[in-house]
Enzyme design. Structure first.
Site, short mmCIF file in Angstrom:
data_model
loop_
_atom_site.label_atom_id
_atom_site.label_comp_id
_atom_site.label_asym_id
_atom_site.label_seq_id
_atom_site.Cartn_x
_atom_site.Cartn_y
_atom_site.Cartn_z
N GLY A 112 2.45 1.37 17.88
CA GLY A 112 3.62 0.83 18.46
C GLY A 112 4.52 0.25 17.86
O GLY A 112 4.57 0.18 16.42
N HIS A 154 7.87 6.26 12.05
CA HIS A 154 6.95 6.76 12.77
C HIS A 154 7.56 8.16 13.33
O HIS A 154 6.88 9.30 13.72
CB HIS A 154 6.61 6.11 14.16
CG HIS A 154 6.08 4.53 13.81
ND1 HIS A 154 6.59 3.52 13.92
CD2 HIS A 154 4.68 4.44 13.70
CE1 HIS A 154 5.63 2.46 13.78
NE2 HIS A 154 4.32 3.01 13.43
N LYS A 163 3.47 5.12 3.26
CA LYS A 163 3.66 3.40 3.20
C LYS A 163 2.20 2.91 3.03
O LYS A 163 1.95 2.04 2.16
CB LYS A 163 4.53 2.91 4.21
CG LYS A 163 4.60 1.50 3.73
CD LYS A 163 5.78 0.67 4.68
CE LYS A 163 5.02 0.65 6.12
NZ LYS A 163 3.94 -0.65 5.75
N ASP A 164 1.39 3.52 4.02
CA ASP A 164 0.17 3.02 3.88
C ASP A 164 -0.80 3.90 3.21
O ASP A 164 -1.76 4.46 3.56
CB ASP A 164 -0.45 2.92 5.32
CG ASP A 164 0.21 2.00 6.43
OD1 ASP A 164 0.52 0.80 5.84
OD2 ASP A 164 0.97 2.58 7.25
O1 PAF Z 1 -1.17 2.73 10.42
C1 PAF Z 1 -1.41 2.30 11.52
O2 PAF Z 1 -0.58 2.16 12.50
C2 PAF Z 1 -2.86 2.00 11.98
O3 PAF Z 1 -3.33 1.40 10.75
C3 PAF Z 1 -3.46 3.17 12.68
C4 PAF Z 1 -3.62 4.37 11.95
C5 PAF Z 1 -2.70 3.53 13.97
C6 PAF Z 1 -4.94 2.68 13.19
O4 PAF Z 1 -4.98 1.81 14.08
#
Ligand code: PAF
Length: 289
Positions: free
Chosen positions: A31, A37, A149-150
């Site tokens: 969220g 996103h 980014k992750d």
């Molecule tokens: O990247 C994220 O926002 C979180 O690590 C995820 C993949 C939703 C898992 O909780």
């Protein structure tokens, strides 16, 4: 958009969509949605005709002294954004729904989970893989989209999907940046004006290394040091790590070859931010997917 709270209902909705010949795209989130996103949702939408998004602030991936309690929660606004993106289903379970008291199973990708953020956030990636495995089983997507980014999270999830034979294709969306280069993140909301200004040093540090790699510098140590010296110019930044690693194994490399992940994490006040760039021999692309 349908809002679903229960895992069984979510699973049933996904099975029904599949039985109607829909291709399911899935974007898991915690969220506090932002343009980053939304760009992932658009990638899912381009590849699939039924898109589910989850919003779940996963307690398992937060350490005891981390920001679980104050993690930004903007549910009403998130719903409006998802409606506008034409998302079919929002899955927003409670903690009890995802982790009933009897639940005893965790999913852990060994070794990779201890690298980069895994080294400074013990247990973090175990929490991520456990929740993502559960979400994959509930939503049964054909395509799941994550953000570059992750980058370490992407590596860990890809490994999990391969090792456990999950029948899902992992797609990765490029980093979305603010005008000064700061990578978009829900945690940017924590920054006060001075911290927000200082945080742009992360991208400048990565750019310095990127420019040197473009000009032919191959030594990972030299590139890391160059980025580190840029961060040092910003006294309020507290560096957590900066490392040049293989983007799949997250193992440190000596030389930049066909795509090295230069990843950085630093604190600005109490807020920990991450960013990365992929470096290529003779050419590099910031935030490439
Ligand atoms: O990247 C994220 O926002 C979180 O690590 C995820 C993949 C939703 C898992 O909780």
């Amino acid at each position: 958009m349908e809002l679903i709270r229960g895992a069984e209902q979510m699973h049933a909705a996904a099975l029904q969509a599949r039985s109607q010949g829909r291709r399911i795209g899935f974007v898991p989130t915690m969220g506090a949605l932002h343009e980053g996103h939304l760009s992932l949702i658009r990638i899912a939408r381009a590849q699939c005709n039924w898109v589910a998004v989850s919003i779940f602030v996963n307690p398992l991936q937060f350490g005891p002294n981390e920001d679980l309690a104050r993690y930004p929660r903007t549910f009403e606004r998130d719903c409006r954004l998802l409606e506008a993106e034409g998302v079919q289903v929002l899955f927003a379970p409670t903690v009890e729904e995802m982790y009933p008291a009897a639940s005893k199973t965790i999913v852990e990708v060994q070794e990779l989970s201890q690298r980069l953020c895994g080294a400074s956030r013990p247990g973090h990636f175990r929490g991520v893989t456990t929740v993502v495995a559960k979400l994959f089983n509930i939503v049964r997507p054909e395509v799941a989209v994550f953000g570059q980014k992750d980058a370490a999270q992407v590596a860990v999830i890809r490994r999990m999907v391969g090792d456990l034979n999950f029948d899902v294709q992992i797609a990765v969306g490029p980093i979305v940046r603010d005008r000064d280069g700061l990578a978009m993140s829900s945690r940017n909301r924590y920054l006060d004006a001075a911290e927000r200004k200082a945080a742009s040093v992360l991208y400048r540090a990565l750019l310095r290394a990127q420019q040197m790699a473009d000009r032919g510098e191959r030594s990972a140590a030299v590139l890391v040091e160059a980025a580190r010296s840029v961060v040092a110019e910003e006294p309020s930044a507290r560096l957590d790590y900066i490392e040049a690693v293989n983007p799949e194994t997250l193992e440190p490399v000596h030389d930049v070859t066909g795509g090295t992940l230069l990843a950085i994490a630093a604190y600005f006040g109490a807020t920990r931010l991450i960013d990365n760039v992929l470096l290529f021999a003779g050419n590099s692309r910031a935030g490439a997917g």
